[in-house]
Design an enzyme around this catalytic site. Structure first.
Site, PDB file in Angstrom:
ATOM      1  N   ASP A 218       0.843  -1.193   0.000  1.00 19.10           N
ATOM      2  CA  ASP A 218       0.000   0.000   0.000  1.00 19.10           C
ATOM      3  C   ASP A 218       0.890   1.260   0.000  1.00 19.10           C
ATOM      4  O   ASP A 218       0.625   2.230  -0.715  1.00 19.10           O
ATOM      5  CB  ASP A 218      -0.884  -0.075   1.255  1.00 19.10           C
ATOM      6  CG  ASP A 218      -1.763   1.134   1.425  1.00 19.10           C
ATOM      7  OD1 ASP A 218      -2.617   1.347   0.559  1.00 19.10           O
ATOM      8  OD2 ASP A 218      -1.591   1.868   2.426  1.00 19.10           O
ATOM      9  N   LYS A 222       1.510   4.562  -2.632  1.00 19.68           N
ATOM     10  CA  LYS A 222       1.442   5.960  -2.195  1.00 19.68           C
ATOM     11  C   LYS A 222       2.709   6.733  -2.576  1.00 19.68           C
ATOM     12  O   LYS A 222       2.620   7.872  -3.031  1.00 19.68           O
ATOM     13  CB  LYS A 222       1.199   6.020  -0.690  1.00 19.68           C
ATOM     14  CG  LYS A 222      -0.215   5.577  -0.322  1.00 19.68           C
ATOM     15  CD  LYS A 222      -0.403   5.535   1.175  1.00 19.68           C
ATOM     16  CE  LYS A 222      -1.847   5.209   1.518  1.00 19.68           C
ATOM     17  NZ  LYS A 222      -2.033   4.906   2.940  1.00 19.68           N
TER      18      LYS A 222
END
Ligand SMILES: NC(=O)c1ccc[n+]([C@@H]2O[C@H](COP(=O)([O-])OP(=O)(O)OC[C@H]3O[C@@H](n4cnc5c(N)ncnc54)[C@H](OP(=O)(O)O)[C@@H]3O)[C@@H](O)[C@H]2O)c1
Length: 353
Positions: A218, A222
């Protein structure tokens, strides 16, 4: 033109899960306000049901109506539902759906703006990211991405504004995961790390399968999004990610993960002890420096700008021409349905003008 005279935007909400419900609650609270008057919710859907309302849906009733009166959900119905009126047309993506992300560029090229909390549009291949940007130019549309990193904290926006003001971005470093921030703000090296992981999962800070957070995947997406905003066009595979998940835990079926979480304990205890000996604090950091990005656990001096923060706070330092010695530091809640919904609707209002 005064705002009251503008035609309201027609909005389609995709996703009625944690974030989508918070969007509906915020829209409900806006009823009768100047913000509420600037848009009309004309379509709402989850993966199963969809509901359209040519003259607008009442947000407070949507979840119930979807359940009882919804039609089967089809993404091809979105364009039709947004037709009519003279205001902007906007899709709000509050899903984690690859299928929805694959439609972003198509909508944008057709004159439909997209506002998204989902990282699968901008945080995956460069090809998809470039298609989104080309589609914005083709359709004269905007892509609202504030909620994709830092749940609406002014991160992407600050990077873009610095560049628009002529600054080059020298480096970015930060804690970009609310769940990993919570884990390393709480882990004390005494109690087993696996216990903190279970506590974070029960509080809803991690994904149902905590490996999704602990793997750093994740955070990879980002930092890719922030790097591209900073002008560094990275592929996700260019980011060096040091996962916290041991290989044997990564191989297990989802149902067997909980029992195997203690395999995290010894490696993390060793990392904690090493950091502690040198007065350091463990933080899961994403860095962009000299055109390269890496993600992983670091031991930082206790007074380092990224070592502070509480709870699930994100904390990001940005070095640029004007902030070359002391970075610009942005900190605040980087996860949670309410702040994410607020970030999405801020982007919607910016498009409404
Ligand atoms: N939760 C947070 O704090 C947070 C913070 C920042 C960003 N985000 C991002 O926000 C997004 C949503 O997160 P969440 O926590 O709300 O997830 P969630 O609770 O799992 O909800 C996802 C929703 O998307 C719907 N959906 C899936 N495929 C769809 C499709 N093809 N068409 C329409 N709807 C579809 C699901 O439908 P069903 O109800 O039928 O399954 C569900 O309602 C994710 O991309 C996440 O990464 C979340």
């Amino acid at each position: 033109m005064p705002q009251a005279q503008r035609a309201p935007a027609r909005v389609a909400l995709l996703g009625t899960g944690t974030v989508g419900r918070a969007v509906l609650e915020r829209l409900t609270a806006w009823s009768g306000s100047s913000q509420g008057g600037r848009l009309s919710l004309v379509y709402a859907a989850n993966s199963r049901h969809a509901l359209g309302g040519r003259f607008g849906l009442l947000p407070e009733g949507v979840a119930d109506l979807l359940q009882h009166e919804g039609q089967p959900s089809r993404l091809s119905a979105v364009e039709l539902a947004l037709q009519g009126g003279h205001g902007p047309r906007i899709v709000v993506d509050a899903t984690a759906s690859e299928e929805v992300a694959l439609n972003h560029a198509r909508w944008l090229s057709q004159g439909i703006h997209v506002v998204t909390a989902c990282k699968l549009g901008q945080g995956t291949s460069l090809e998809r990211w470039r298609a989104i940007h080309a589609a914005c130019a083709e359709g004269n549309t905007r892509y609202g991405d504030s909620a994709t990193v830092g749940a609406g904290l002014p991160l992407i926006r600050s990077i873009r504004e610095l560049r628009a003001g002529g600054d080059r971005i020298h480096a970015i470093a930060g804690v970009l995961s609310g769940s990993l921030a919570w884990l390393f703000n709480h882990y004390d090296g005494l109690r087993p790390f696996s216990g903190f992981v279970r506590e974070a999962r029960e509080a809803g800070y991690t994904e149902p399968d905590p490996r999704d957070d602990l793997s750093g995947e994740d955070v990879r997406r980002k930092i890719v999004i922030l790097a591209r905003a900073a002008g560094v066009e990275l592929e996700p595979g260019d980011v060096d990610v040091a996962s916290l998940v041991p290989a044997e835990l990564a191989r297990l079926a989802k149902a067997d993960v909980d029992a195997a979480l203690p395999s995290l304990d010894q490696p993390l205890r060793d990392r904690f002890a090493d950091a502690y000996k040198n007065g350091g604090k463990l933080r899961f950091i994403a860095r962009l420096e000299h055109g390269k990005a890496r993600v992983g656990l670091e031991s930082l001096p206790a007074d380092h700008p990224l070592a502070g923060g509480a709870g699930t706070d994100n904390r990001v330092a940005i070095w640029s021409d004007r902030y070359s010695r002391q970075p610009l530091v942005i900190q605040g809640p980087g996860a949670g349905a309410e702040v994410t919904a607020a970030g999405l609707l801020d982007d919607v209002l910016r498009i409404c003008g």
